[in-house]
Design an enzyme around this catalytic site. Sequence first.
Site, PDB file in Angstrom:
ATOM      1  NE  ARG A 124      47.503 -61.883  38.183  1.00 52.41           N
ATOM      2  CZ  ARG A 124      48.058 -62.610  37.219  1.00 52.41           C
ATOM      3  NH1 ARG A 124      48.013 -62.197  35.971  1.00 52.41           N
ATOM      4  NH2 ARG A 124      48.672 -63.734  37.531  1.00 52.41           N
ATOM      5  CE  LYS A 146      34.846 -50.959  53.983  1.00 52.81           C
ATOM      6  NZ  LYS A 146      34.266 -50.904  55.344  1.00 52.81           N
ATOM      7  CD  GLU A 188      23.994 -49.250  56.317  1.00 56.50           C
ATOM      8  OE1 GLU A 188      24.649 -48.356  56.876  1.00 56.50           O
ATOM      9  OE2 GLU A 188      24.359 -50.448  56.288  1.00 56.50           O
ATOM     10  CE  LYS A 230      30.441 -46.289  51.416  1.00 54.52           C
ATOM     11  NZ  LYS A 230      29.875 -47.603  51.489  1.00 54.52           N
ATOM     12  CD  GLU A 240      36.833 -49.682  57.604  1.00 53.22           C
ATOM     13  OE1 GLU A 240      35.972 -49.737  56.731  1.00 53.22           O
ATOM     14  OE2 GLU A 240      36.878 -50.462  58.569  1.00 53.22           O
ATOM     15  NE  ARG A 244      35.016 -47.300  53.189  1.00 52.57           N
ATOM     16  CZ  ARG A 244      34.945 -47.702  51.929  1.00 52.57           C
ATOM     17  NH1 ARG A 244      35.932 -47.471  51.117  1.00 52.57           N
ATOM     18  NH2 ARG A 244      33.886 -48.343  51.496  1.00 52.57           N
ATOM     19  CG  ASN A 248      32.894 -49.792  59.704  1.00 51.69           C
ATOM     20  OD1 ASN A 248      32.298 -50.059  58.668  1.00 51.69           O
ATOM     21  ND2 ASN A 248      34.217 -49.862  59.817  1.00 51.69           N
ATOM     22  CG  HIS A 251      28.009 -51.300  60.249  1.00 53.10           C
ATOM     23  ND1 HIS A 251      27.369 -50.087  60.332  1.00 53.10           N
ATOM     24  CD2 HIS A 251      27.762 -51.768  58.989  1.00 53.10           C
ATOM     25  CE1 HIS A 251      26.767 -49.828  59.165  1.00 53.10           C
ATOM     26  NE2 HIS A 251      26.988 -50.831  58.343  1.00 53.10           N
ATOM     27  CG  HIS A 255      28.816 -56.834  60.960  1.00 49.50           C
ATOM     28  ND1 HIS A 255      30.009 -56.304  60.539  1.00 49.50           N
ATOM     29  CD2 HIS A 255      27.922 -56.526  59.979  1.00 49.50           C
ATOM     30  CE1 HIS A 255      29.842 -55.698  59.360  1.00 49.50           C
ATOM     31  NE2 HIS A 255      28.590 -55.815  59.013  1.00 49.50           N
ATOM     32  CG  HIS A 268      23.709 -54.802  56.454  1.00 50.54           C
ATOM     33  ND1 HIS A 268      24.681 -55.299  57.299  1.00 50.54           N
ATOM     34  CD2 HIS A 268      24.111 -53.555  56.112  1.00 50.54           C
ATOM     35  CE1 HIS A 268      25.638 -54.396  57.439  1.00 50.54           C
ATOM     36  NE2 HIS A 268      25.315 -53.322  56.731  1.00 50.54           N
TER      37      HIS A 268
HETATM   38  P1  NAD Z   1      19.676 -57.502  48.800  1.00 50.93           P
HETATM   39  O1  NAD Z   1      20.659 -57.296  47.752  1.00 50.93           O
HETATM   40  O2  NAD Z   1      19.437 -58.878  49.309  1.00 50.93           O
HETATM   41  O3  NAD Z   1      18.289 -56.877  48.315  1.00 50.93           O
HETATM   42  C1  NAD Z   1      17.159 -56.980  49.159  1.00 50.93           C
HETATM   43  C2  NAD Z   1      15.964 -57.619  48.448  1.00 50.93           C
HETATM   44  O4  NAD Z   1      15.371 -56.642  47.640  1.00 50.93           O
HETATM   45  C3  NAD Z   1      16.310 -58.795  47.534  1.00 50.93           C
HETATM   46  O5  NAD Z   1      15.295 -59.753  47.637  1.00 50.93           O
HETATM   47  C4  NAD Z   1      16.311 -58.161  46.148  1.00 50.93           C
HETATM   48  O6  NAD Z   1      15.985 -59.088  45.143  1.00 50.93           O
HETATM   49  C5  NAD Z   1      15.216 -57.137  46.302  1.00 50.93           C
HETATM   50  N1  NAD Z   1      15.322 -55.961  45.449  1.00 50.93           N
HETATM   51  C6  NAD Z   1      16.375 -55.123  45.315  1.00 50.93           C
HETATM   52  N2  NAD Z   1      16.045 -54.103  44.517  1.00 50.93           N
HETATM   53  C7  NAD Z   1      14.765 -54.308  44.128  1.00 50.93           C
HETATM   54  C8  NAD Z   1      13.864 -53.579  43.326  1.00 50.93           C
HETATM   55  N3  NAD Z   1      14.189 -52.400  42.791  1.00 50.93           N
HETATM   56  N4  NAD Z   1      12.628 -54.103  43.114  1.00 50.93           N
HETATM   57  C9  NAD Z   1      12.271 -55.269  43.701  1.00 50.93           C
HETATM   58  N5  NAD Z   1      13.066 -55.979  44.509  1.00 50.93           N
HETATM   59  C10 NAD Z   1      14.298 -55.497  44.719  1.00 50.93           C
HETATM   60  O7  NAD Z   1      19.982 -56.621  50.114  1.00 50.93           O
HETATM   61  P2  NAD Z   1      20.452 -55.101  50.313  1.00 50.93           P
HETATM   62  O8  NAD Z   1      19.787 -54.676  51.562  1.00 50.93           O
HETATM   63  O9  NAD Z   1      20.295 -54.323  49.084  1.00 50.93           O
HETATM   64  O10 NAD Z   1      22.024 -55.284  50.574  1.00 50.93           O
HETATM   65  C11 NAD Z   1      22.495 -55.997  51.688  1.00 50.93           C
HETATM   66  C12 NAD Z   1      23.893 -56.468  51.406  1.00 50.93           C
HETATM   67  O11 NAD Z   1      24.737 -55.322  51.188  1.00 50.93           O
HETATM   68  C13 NAD Z   1      24.519 -57.246  52.538  1.00 50.93           C
HETATM   69  O12 NAD Z   1      25.174 -58.367  52.022  1.00 50.93           O
HETATM   70  C14 NAD Z   1      25.534 -56.277  53.133  1.00 50.93           C
HETATM   71  O13 NAD Z   1      26.629 -56.930  53.720  1.00 50.93           O
HETATM   72  C15 NAD Z   1      25.946 -55.501  51.910  1.00 50.93           C
HETATM   73  N6  NAD Z   1      26.504 -54.179  52.202  1.00 50.93           N
HETATM   74  C16 NAD Z   1      27.687 -53.850  51.602  1.00 50.93           C
HETATM   75  C17 NAD Z   1      28.233 -52.608  51.798  1.00 50.93           C
HETATM   76  C18 NAD Z   1      29.502 -52.226  51.073  1.00 50.93           C
HETATM   77  O14 NAD Z   1      30.066 -51.160  51.375  1.00 50.93           O
HETATM   78  N7  NAD Z   1      29.954 -53.019  50.133  1.00 50.93           N
HETATM   79  C19 NAD Z   1      27.588 -51.670  52.622  1.00 50.93           C
HETATM   80  C20 NAD Z   1      26.377 -52.030  53.208  1.00 50.93           C
HETATM   81  C21 NAD Z   1      25.847 -53.289  52.987  1.00 50.93           C
HETATM   82  N1  GLY Z   2      29.618 -49.641  54.681  1.00 48.79           N
HETATM   83  C1  GLY Z   2      30.858 -49.248  55.261  1.00 48.79           C
HETATM   84  C2  GLY Z   2      31.868 -48.796  54.271  1.00 48.79           C
HETATM   85  O1  GLY Z   2      31.622 -48.768  53.085  1.00 48.79           O
HETATM   86  O2  GLY Z   2      32.967 -48.472  54.649  1.00 48.79           O
END
Ligand code: NAD
Ligand code: GLY
Length: 365
Positions: A124, A146, A188, A230, A240, A244, A248, A251, A255, A268
Amino acid sequence: MREAHKVRVELGAASYDIFLGEGLCPALSAFVKEQNFSRKALIISDENVGKIYGEGVAKALREVGLCPELHLVPAGEGSKSLAVADEIFTHAIELGLDRRSPIFALGGGVVGDLAGFIAAAYMRGVPFVQLPTSLLAQVDSSVGGKVAVNHRLGKNLIGAFYQPAAVFADLAAFATLPKREICTGLGEIIKYGIIFDADFFAWLEEHAADALILSPEAALTMVARSCEIKADVVAKDERESGLRRILNYGHTIAHAIEKETGYVRYNHGEAVAVGSLGAAYISEALGLIEASVVERVRRLTERLGLPLIAEGCTVDGLYAAIFHDKKTVDGRVNWVLMEDIGKVRVQSDVPESIVRMAMARCLKK
Ligand code: NAD
Ligand code: GLY
């Protein structure tokens, strides 16, 4: 090490700091020392990042008395799944992690979202620390709480709001970040200029070349300003229910593009870049902005190495997909639209013909 720059996320009892700077292991050790964590800890990372940075982080944690175990998942969106989460829950139970055992997310947004989901659900809720290594994770996904995994029927459908205890955004990690992932993060970052800060947008226009190579000054400016924006938005509307939603921006179409292309063709941030243009086209068609504003967004997107169009989609496919997005409530799509650079509004009464026209522009040169 220079003193880390700090951005505070004000959320009452759940407030936390984002530490920014190069070489943050000493700051991480100092933070952990002050917490009431159990010794057994889990570092979740992916196979790319964990191999480069896992041991350094584990050493910093061992130095302050923790007993960390590194759990690696395959790199990529496929790891944000219930199946992978189940493997990690099993590992955590076998290791004997308890309610005060911290979970550290070392990696990009995939690892952050997955590890946060584990931390929110295991017993939990256990302490959670974000160690973002991609540009996208440092400017967006590690902040705001999130956390989620994907379901086969859609992205981020199983998740929670669960804030980290702290975020350590180590700019030194950019040394190994592939070029495509830099552009992804810039997608972003442009968004923050569009939704909140015209001066930041103008700064990006002026410093596009430095932004693209992540020069140390440009990287610090972009990560710090993005985190400040942010943090400000999340502090005002954590769950949200209103403000907030502006985060998006771009987005809804993004998406849809990711869904239509099976989550593999575009990452993304690339999809967000095209979706941001789509929202600008809608704004122009509704008379909210001039064509010259759209042109500024297009030009900056192009200069920052991002796609202007998406291939492999149809307007019909994209249009159908927006109604499966989790942001769509009771059939209403909350479009985030531009009123100017730095100013947006949320509007749901956009005619289908205008949405389809904007989507068509996202698909053609
Ligand atoms: P990711 O985590 O897949 O990383 C991208 C690539 O870069 C991967 O292959 C990873 O291994 C590599 N990588 C990362 N850091 C590295 C480094 N310092 N050196 C070498 N390689 C490295 O993708 P991302 O673009 O970081 O994140 C995308 C994800 O984030 C999606 O799932 C998206 O939905 C999510 N997201 C979430 C939020 C939120 O608010 N929670 C907001 C935006 C995106
Ligand atoms: N990436 C959108 C949010 O965090 O609300």
